[in-house]
Design a protein around this motif. Structure first.
Motif: not given
Length: 904
Positions: A320-332
């Motif tokens: 949650g501290s990653l205020s700039r995060l816009y894409r988070f992909n951990i699929e498969r």
């Protein structure tokens, strides 16, 4: 004192001699400047001579009426008496070869020929440009190897050769360019290992080696690049582990090793080792272990992709501290503890107010979906939690995510009903709750999602009627609601390109709106309680490829109108109450691969042609009154009635024959004309779509793998807005054609939007069939857009009409019949676009290269990047009657009477 005239002549001769002599040795002499300027002028003219196409007329200024320093794209130095220092012709669609005379422009400091269509090799004489600092030949069609003597240009600061067709190894000699800051060779066909000498590039800040065929291990020497900021080597065939020395590069901001064969573990303190990290892409490898818990320390992170590996354990809770995060992909991956508390990280992500994409698809995450997802970023566009072990109910607060385009909760164990206000998500284009334990009725608010193109509710316990408001969706791409408990009648307005309503309890007759049938490719209404006769309107489904109606109560005969389904591949009418004879026209279905007519009341002789020759492809068991057919069917012989007609006298038979021949000759022109209307050339079959888990979304990595890294061996065409590759996508299990948009080209985004808009509204046997699209981000974090089409093995009509000189003429020759058929196919496509599609469409770029031929030489019109909907054009015209439009299309194929028509 006067000199004799003879002495004066001697004196003037002496002075003239010395003037000439001094001018020949004085570097500041005007004649020397003139000579060297002429060298530059001649070198530029030689460069121009290598250009075969200049569609924008950029080189029209390159003539004797202007000094060459004023030519378009040419910049000269004031300090070196008009010597050429910059050659910038970027983005002008120039076609040709690079002249070796470019090496004579000895004062050149910058060359930018990017975004053109230069072919051939990079000239070896480029090594003469000892003052060269910037070399940009990216986004062309250059071939051959990178000259190793490029290292002679010791002043080079930037080399960009991306998106070409270069082969061979990356020259180790480039490691001597001590001033080099940027090296980009991505999207080529380079092979071999990465030269360890690149570690000597002490000034290097940006390294792009993405999407080639590099193999072997990552050189340990690259750990010497102390100032590196962007490190991208994804999309290759690299193996082994990441050398420990790489983790000493604390200046790294972009780190991409995705789509290789790397293994090992990612250090848990990665966020401490790379404190300035903005993007990390390690997807499509074989990494194991846990996700680095220290990622939160890299406070500038905006792009995280750990997909397609074997990571396990918990997802870090401090993201949650990653205020700039816009894409988070951990699929498969294999993330999750199976203890029911794996989704807490979603609550922490509610602090990431810029999030647009969350994908945990196909993991082992277990637990209830927290109500806190309502507090996720209002910017969220994709929420893909499918294929996990999520249980409990769907939180009603989910309707707060009003900007969602894709919501996938399929393949879990969720129960309960759909939230009543699910319709608030009115921007949804894809919605999947398939294979859960949901029940209840479909909320009426669903009809508010008017942009919905993909709906998957299959494999649940939904019941009740299908709301007639489904018609608000217009024409859908895929509608899968099979394996539920729906009942009542099927609303006649319901339609989709692929429609699976099987295994429910639908009753009544099958009534379908004729206007909704033209574009249906697959229909499965099997295993219901439908009755009545098979509707004649199904004959309007000329794009139909799969039709499954088995396990119902249909009666009557197979209607004659189904003879129009010439492109059908699979037909199952088994286990009904159908009667009458098996239609002979089924023999003519060239693409039919599966036919099941078993357990009905058919009678009479079984045909022997077409698919009926293959006993393994048909089934007619359970029809006790059938006879004949091929021996493998083991049916009784048909009883032949004795002919009661007497043989006609010879004269009568001759007369009949003559009359028939004469009549046929007279009506020949009518027959040819009739072919236009009656000929239905089916498209080449493609593999059926799965109704299992989710829509056929493909990623950049899928396309990269399918095209072998955009290999030149798979390149089948280059156009104004991109390149077309053939490839094999796993989800289709057949060859496809992938059109990759060059988004650096002006108008490419508009072309992509126009093509998508056109293709989502049209379906016809003589139009190239789109299979899916990809609007994603590549391994460098750049926008990536591609369209995936059915592959046409016989290429374009252009190649048949104008074959290459190295091709044998007899292999590229069209006979008269083929030419006539192709003309009819193209005319049929245009007739459909102009008169029979829901909104009249004008192609605006019809030419032989945009007419593609399948295995059976059936023509398909493609490339809809310049299309216009006539309703839009007319609206714009009505608003401004004086508007004139620029000329659209390709030179040589522009309708002369339409140049100033704003509709075209």
């Amino acid at each position: 004192m006067e000199f004799p005239r003879s002495n004066l002549r001697v004196l003037w001769s002496f002075i003239l001699f010395h003037a000439i002599f001094l001018s020949s040795i004085n570097p500041c002499s005007p004649s020397v400047f003139t000579l060297k300027n002429e060298t530059d002028r001649l070198a530029l003219l030689a460069f121009k001579y290598g250009i075969s196409e200049d569609p924008l007329g950029i080189l029209s200024s390159w003539n004797d009426s202007l000094h060459f320093c004023k030519w378009k794209g040419v910049t000269c130095s004031r300090h070196h008496h008009h010597r050429v220092t910059i050659l910038n012709l970027s983005g002008h669609s120039l076609v040709g070869y690079l002249s070796p005379h470019i090496g004579n422009l000895s004062f050149l400091r910058r060359i930018d020929l990017s975004n053109n269509i230069f072919q051939g090799q990079i000239p070896q004489k480029i090594d003469r440009l000892l003052r060269l600092q910037h070399l940009n030949l990216s986004v062309n069609s250059l071939q051959g190897e990178i000259p190793s003597n490029l290292s002679h240009c010791s002043e080079l600061v930037a080399i960009s050769l991306m998106r070409n067709q270069l082969v061979g190894e990356l020259p180790a000699e480039l490691g001597s360019l001590s001033k080099l800051i940027l090296l980009s060779v991505m999207f080529n066909d380079l092979s071999g290992s990465i030269p360890p000498s690149l570690g000597n590039l002490s000034s290097l800040t940006t390294l792009y080696l993405t999407s080639n065929n590099f193999e072997g291990q990552i050189p340990n020497h690259l750990g010497q690049l102390a100032g590196i900021i962007t490190f991208q080597i994804g999309g290759n065939q690299l193996s082994g582990t990441i050398p420990p020395s790489i983790y000493n590069l604390s200046s790294i901001q972009v780190f991409s090793v995705a789509a290789n064969r790397l293994h090992g573990r990612i250090p848990p303190n990665l966020g401490l080792l790379f404190p300035h990290l903005r993007r990390i892409l390690v997807g499509r490898n074989q990494f194991t272990g846990t996700l680095p818990i220290s990622l939160s320390n890299a406070s500038s992170l905006d792009f995280v992709d750990f997909s397609n590996n074997s990571f396990s354990g918990h997802v870090p809770l401090n993201l949650g501290s990653l205020s700039r995060l816009y894409r988070f992909n951990i699929e498969r991956n294999q993330l999750g503890s199976r203890e029911g508390d794996d989704l807490s990280f979603l609550t922490s992500l509610t602090n990431c107010t810029n999030l647009e994409v969350i994908s945990t698809f196909l993991n082992n995450l277990s637990g209830e979906l927290p109500g806190s997802i309502a507090n996720l970023s209002i910017q969220l566009k994709i929420l893909n939690l499918g294929g996990n072990k999520i249980f409990g109910i769907i939180p009603k607060e989910i309707d707060n995510l009003i900007n969602l385009y894709v919501l996938n909760l399929g393949g879990n164990s969720m129960k309960g009903t759909l939230p009543d206000d699910i319709g608030k998500l009115n921007k949804l284009q894809a919605l999947s709750f398939n294979r859960n334990k949901l029940s209840g009725r479909i909320p009426p608010s669903v009809s508010n999602i008017t942009r919905l193109s993909f709906l998957y509710l299959n494999g649940n316990g939904f019941h009740g009627n299908i709301p007639s408001s489904f018609a608000n969706w217009g024409f859908m791409e895929e509608l899968f609601i099979s394996q539920n408990k729906f009942n009542g009648t099927i609303p006649k307005q319901v339609s989709a390109a692929q429609m699976d309503l099987s295994s429910n309890s639908f009753t009544g007759s099958l009534l379908l709106e004729v206007d909704n049938l033209e574009n249906i490719r697959e229909m499965d209404i099997s295993e219901n309680k439908l009755s009545g006769e098979i509707p004649n309107t199904l004959g309007k489904c000329q794009s139909m490829e799969l039709l499954y109606m088995h396990g119902n109560l249909f009666q009557g005969t197979i209607p004659e109108s189904l003879k129009n389904l010439k492109g059908i591949k699979g037909l199952d009418l088994s286990r009904n109450n159908l009667s009458g004879q098996i239609p002979k026209y089924l023999e003519e279905f060239l693409f039919l691969q599966y036919l099941n007519l078993s357990f009905n009341n058919f009678e009479g002789e079984v045909p022997k042609g077409g698919i009926f020759r293959n006993a393994s492809a048909i089934s007619v068991v359970g029809n006790s009154k059938l006879c004949g057919g091929i021996p493998e069917l083991q049916l009784p012989a048909c009883l032949k009635q004795a002919s009661k007609k007497r043989e006609k006298p010879l004269a009568t038979r001759v007369k009949v024959t003559v009359i028939t021949v004469v009549s046929s000759s007279i009506l020949l022109s009518c027959i040819i004309a009739a072919l236009y209307w009656r000929r239905n050339s089916p498209k080449k079959a493609s593999s059926p779509s799965s109704t299992e888990n989710q829509w056929l979304l493909v990623s950049y990595a899928d396309i990269l793998q399918a095209t072998d890294g955009f290999s030149s061996a798979n390149l089948i065409g280059v156009g104004s807005f991109g390149s077309v590759y053939k490839g094999l996508l796993e989800c289709f299990e057949t060859l496809v054609a992938v059109k990759v948009l060059n988004l650096l080209q002006q108008g490419a985004f508009k072309s992509f939007a126009a093509e998508c808009e056109a293709l989502r509204n049209i379906r016809h046997r003589n139009l190239v069939k789109i299979l899916t699209v990809c609007s994603s981000i590549d391994f460098n974090g750049n926008d990536f857009k591609a369209l995936v089409f059915e592959y046409m093995p016989n290429g374009s009509l252009e190649k048949w009409l104008h074959p290459n000189v190295d091709e044998q003429p007899q292999l590229r020759c069209l006979n008269l019949t083929q030419r006539l058929n192709i003309a009819i196919d193209v005319a049929s496509a245009l007739d459909y676009l102009h008169h029979h599609s829901k909104i009249p469409i004008v192609h605006r770029d019809l030419k032989p290269s945009n007419v593609l031929l399948d295995d059976d030489m059936v023509a398909h019109v493609g490339d809809f990047g310049l299309t216009r909907f006539l309703s839009e054009a007319a609206e714009g015209f009505s608003q401004n009657q004086t508007t004139t439009s620029g000329i659209k299309g390709s030179i040589g194929y522009i309708p002369p009477g339409k140049v100033f028509n704003p509709f075209f």
